[in-house]
Scaffold this motif. Structure first.
Motif, mmCIF file in Angstrom:
data_model
loop_
_atom_site.group_PDB
_atom_site.id
_atom_site.type_symbol
_atom_site.label_atom_id
_atom_site.label_comp_id
_atom_site.label_asym_id
_atom_site.label_seq_id
_atom_site.Cartn_x
_atom_site.Cartn_y
_atom_site.Cartn_z
ATOM 1 N N ARG A 1 0.807 -1.220 0.000
ATOM 2 C CA ARG A 1 0.000 0.000 0.000
ATOM 3 C C ARG A 1 0.839 1.268 0.000
ATOM 4 N NH1 ARG A 1 -3.428 -3.270 3.342
ATOM 5 N NH2 ARG A 1 -2.359 -2.569 5.222
ATOM 6 N N LEU A 2 2.139 1.145 0.183
ATOM 7 C CA LEU A 2 3.010 2.319 0.220
ATOM 8 C C LEU A 2 3.069 3.018 -1.146
ATOM 9 C CD1 LEU A 2 6.021 0.812 2.193
ATOM 10 C CD2 LEU A 2 4.424 2.549 3.065
ATOM 11 N N GLN A 3 3.096 4.349 -1.119
ATOM 12 C CA GLN A 3 3.296 5.102 -2.353
ATOM 13 C C GLN A 3 4.626 4.734 -3.006
ATOM 14 O OE1 GLN A 3 2.493 9.402 -2.053
ATOM 15 N NE2 GLN A 3 1.441 8.989 -0.117
ATOM 16 N N MET A 4 5.634 4.471 -2.186
ATOM 17 C CA MET A 4 6.951 4.107 -2.702
ATOM 18 C C MET A 4 6.877 2.844 -3.556
ATOM 19 S SD MET A 4 10.494 3.542 -0.564
ATOM 20 C CE MET A 4 10.048 1.954 0.145
ATOM 21 N N VAL A 5 5.939 1.966 -3.240
ATOM 22 C CA VAL A 5 5.757 0.725 -3.989
ATOM 23 C C VAL A 5 4.821 0.941 -5.177
ATOM 24 C CG1 VAL A 5 4.836 -1.623 -3.869
ATOM 25 C CG2 VAL A 5 6.268 -0.744 -2.006
ATOM 26 N N ARG A 6 3.767 1.693 -4.975
ATOM 27 C CA ARG A 6 2.739 1.834 -6.008
ATOM 28 C C ARG A 6 3.131 2.802 -7.125
ATOM 29 N NH1 ARG A 6 -1.383 4.327 -4.462
ATOM 30 N NH2 ARG A 6 -0.804 4.965 -2.356
ATOM 31 N N ARG A 7 4.013 3.748 -6.827
ATOM 32 C CA ARG A 7 4.374 4.757 -7.818
ATOM 33 C C ARG A 7 5.852 4.639 -8.189
ATOM 34 N NH1 ARG A 7 1.402 10.062 -5.139
ATOM 35 N NH2 ARG A 7 -0.727 9.167 -5.085
ATOM 36 N N ARG A 8 6.110 4.767 -9.469
ATOM 37 C CA ARG A 8 7.494 4.699 -9.949
ATOM 38 C C ARG A 8 8.130 6.076 -9.947
ATOM 39 N NH1 ARG A 8 6.810 0.723 -15.198
ATOM 40 N NH2 ARG A 8 6.288 -1.180 -14.032
ATOM 41 N N PRO A 9 9.459 6.118 -9.864
ATOM 42 C CA PRO A 9 10.146 7.407 -9.950
ATOM 43 C C PRO A 9 10.153 7.930 -11.386
ATOM 44 C CG PRO A 9 11.740 5.638 -9.853
ATOM 45 C CD PRO A 9 10.389 5.003 -9.657
ATOM 46 N N VAL A 10 10.595 9.152 -11.546
ATOM 47 C CA VAL A 10 10.816 9.703 -12.879
ATOM 48 C C VAL A 10 11.944 8.910 -13.528
ATOM 49 C CG1 VAL A 10 11.552 11.760 -14.153
ATOM 50 C CG2 VAL A 10 10.055 11.983 -12.146
ATOM 51 N N PRO A 11 11.799 8.475 -14.774
ATOM 52 C CA PRO A 11 12.888 7.737 -15.421
ATOM 53 C C PRO A 11 14.052 8.651 -15.764
ATOM 54 C CG PRO A 11 11.120 8.130 -16.982
ATOM 55 C CD PRO A 11 10.614 8.608 -15.643
ATOM 56 N N PHE A 12 15.217 8.073 -15.914
ATOM 57 C CA PHE A 12 16.354 8.817 -16.436
ATOM 58 C C PHE A 12 16.140 9.051 -17.935
ATOM 59 C CE2 PHE A 12 18.223 6.724 -12.709
ATOM 60 C CZ PHE A 12 18.858 7.805 -12.115
ATOM 61 N N PRO A 13 16.657 10.141 -18.477
ATOM 62 C CA PRO A 13 16.508 10.361 -19.920
ATOM 63 C C PRO A 13 17.307 9.319 -20.695
ATOM 64 C CG PRO A 13 18.024 11.954 -18.987
ATOM 65 C CD PRO A 13 17.427 11.216 -17.829
#
Length: 481
Positions: free
Chosen positions: A427-439
């Motif tokens: 349920r953590l946002q850290m798990v459910r949402r991905r970071p911005v990708p590197f270019p």
């Protein structure tokens, strides 16, 4: 302007460099942790096709914890772990052996990203570290695990106030923390570079990382996991049962897969958008004499880091050597990962110079080992998690230097995702949402280099972050190791 290392005269700098060059001249180009006669014999490679319930890809900490937890959850499951090289070949056998209870790359970073979830993240991190200690004790893993905490030191004036704020933050979360002035921190560990310190106890510690990995592999096998080394995964095919994992030794038909390759090229190409392989370099000294150890102090033998953007980490080993690493974090164009990059004379020489300034009382000491390896970084400095192929394949990669302990949490998340379990972790946002990708390249390399230089400039200008770093901060992205 503040420079961490800046000899006053050219002749002084030349003399320092000459001594540093002599100090590393005979260092073996190998990780101290794995360069041992008691290293386990190679395990057999996979030969021919086989079946399994779960295939784990990668014989580092993420893969080993995944295999163990899967078997503990379902002892009847047929679990196969495949490793392209040997157990502890990658970051698991090349790091500094620091274990931390943080899942968020530190409290400050976690609060900046997930302020509403920090209580849960702190609790889960502490539970994770306690479970690691329990496993080590239960199975008798001789890895020198000591939950002795660490000390973060200020080596530039602007870092003193930063450490005071850090101490307050840890205190607010109930940690055992002491703010030390220059005299107090130097009385503990004798270095003229220290201006202040934060002594944090109980929130982590030290371990022999290779022996931890070897011990976890032994535990996994005792639970019934099959481990194949020298078995490289080349891709996936669909099957009625789930997935066929193509390997250099033959196909493995299975229901599910967990990927724990981290900085190494993943069998899922999409993961390369989020993972940046960053090279980090390390030195280890010869054993200290009794007189040298007395000069040094360091009675609790805790880990040490300094507080810059370009930071060092260092510690004592069980036989009284000093491991000294960090500072340079180097990305190669095109996500290049190559054994030829494990040695870098310029960075190893720079580390030897910085060591000499940190501990001038150890003048003349020599280094016995020098090595490098890749760290799997993301733009938010924490792992990414997810599934693909109709929840047949899960992954947990991108620990950014804090994977020794956090990898167990990542393994739990990957198994939760495969099973479709609704847990505090998933349920953590850290798990459910991905970071911005590197270019993508060719833009990725210059962007990373620009960021590295901006971080170095901030260190040299009393911590003031320039326009580029402020822009990255605004979007919650960055570069770290």
């Amino acid at each position: 302007m503040t420079n961490w290392y800046a000899p006053a005269r050219t002749d002084t700098a030349t003399a320092v460099r000459a001594k540093a060059r002599q100090a590393i001249a005979d260092a073996a180009p190998a990780s101290f942790w794995t360069d041992r006669p008691d290293r386990p014999a190679p395990r057999a490679r996979l030969t021919g096709p086989r079946t399994a319930d779960l295939v784990v890809i990668g014989g580092g900490f993420t893969g080993l914890w995944t295999a163990i937890l899967a078997k503990q959850d379902n002892p009847a499951a047929d679990v196969v772990l495949v490793e392209a090289e040997r157990i502890a070949f990658g970051a698991s056998g090349r790091n500094g052996g620091f274990v931390a209870d943080s899942l968020t790359h530190g409290l400050s970073h976690g609060l900046s990203r997930w302020p509403t979830e920090m209580d849960s993240l702190v609790r889960l991190g502490r539970d994770n570290l306690a479970a690691i200690a329990e496993t080590v004790q239960e199975f008798g893993i001789d890895a020198g695990l000591r939950l002795c905490g660490k000390t973060t030191v200020a080596v530039a004036p602007h870092q003193v106030a930063e450490l005071a704020a850090l101490a307050d933050l840890h205190r607010a979360y109930g940690d055992d923390v002491t703010l030390l002035d220059a005299g107090q921190v130097r009385a503990d560990v004798a270095s003229p570079t220290y201006l202040a310190g934060v002594r944090l106890r109980g929130a982590g510690g030290l371990v022999d990382p290779a022996r931890l990995a070897w011990g976890l592999a032994r535990v996994a096998e005792s639970l019934g996991v099959t481990i194949h080394e020298d078995t490289r995964v080349t891709g996936f095919d669909r099957s009625r049962a789930g997935v066929v994992v193509r390997t250099s030794g033959g196909p493995v038909s299975c229901r599910q897969v967990v990927i724990g390759t981290n900085a190494y090229p993943p069998p899922l190409r999409r993961l390369r958008h989020w993972i940046l392989p960053v090279y980090d370099y390390v030195l280890v000294t010869e054993p200290l004499s009794d007189a040298q150890r007395t000069q040094l102090g360091w009675p609790e033998a805790q880990g040490l880091t300094d507080a810059g953007n370009q930071f060092h980490y260092y510690r004592l080993t069980d036989d009284n050597r000093i491991l000294f690493g960090g500072y340079d974090a180097i990305y190669r164009f095109g996500n290049r990962v190559d054994p030829a990059l494990d040695q870098l004379d310029t960075t190893h020489l720079l580390l030897a110079e910085h060591f000499a300034q940190t501990f001038p009382q150890l003048d003349g000491i020599r280094f016995t080992h020098r090595w490098g390896g890749v760290i799997d970084s993301t733009t938010r400095f924490t792992p990414i998690f997810g599934t693909t192929r109709d929840r047949r394949i899960a992954y947990a990669v991108g620990y950014t230097g804090l994977g020794v302990a956090a990898s167990r949490f990542g393994a739990q998340v990957a198994l939760d995702l495969l099973a479709g379990r609704d847990t505090d972790r998933t349920r953590l946002q850290m798990v459910r949402r991905r970071p911005v990708p590197f270019p993508p390249e060719p833009l990725r390399y210059p962007v990373v280099e620009l960021t590295r230089r901006a971080l170095a400039a901030a260190d040299a200008h009393d911590g003031r972050r320039g326009p580029w770093l402020r822009l990255l901060d605004r979007f919650g992205v960055g570069f770290n190791s």
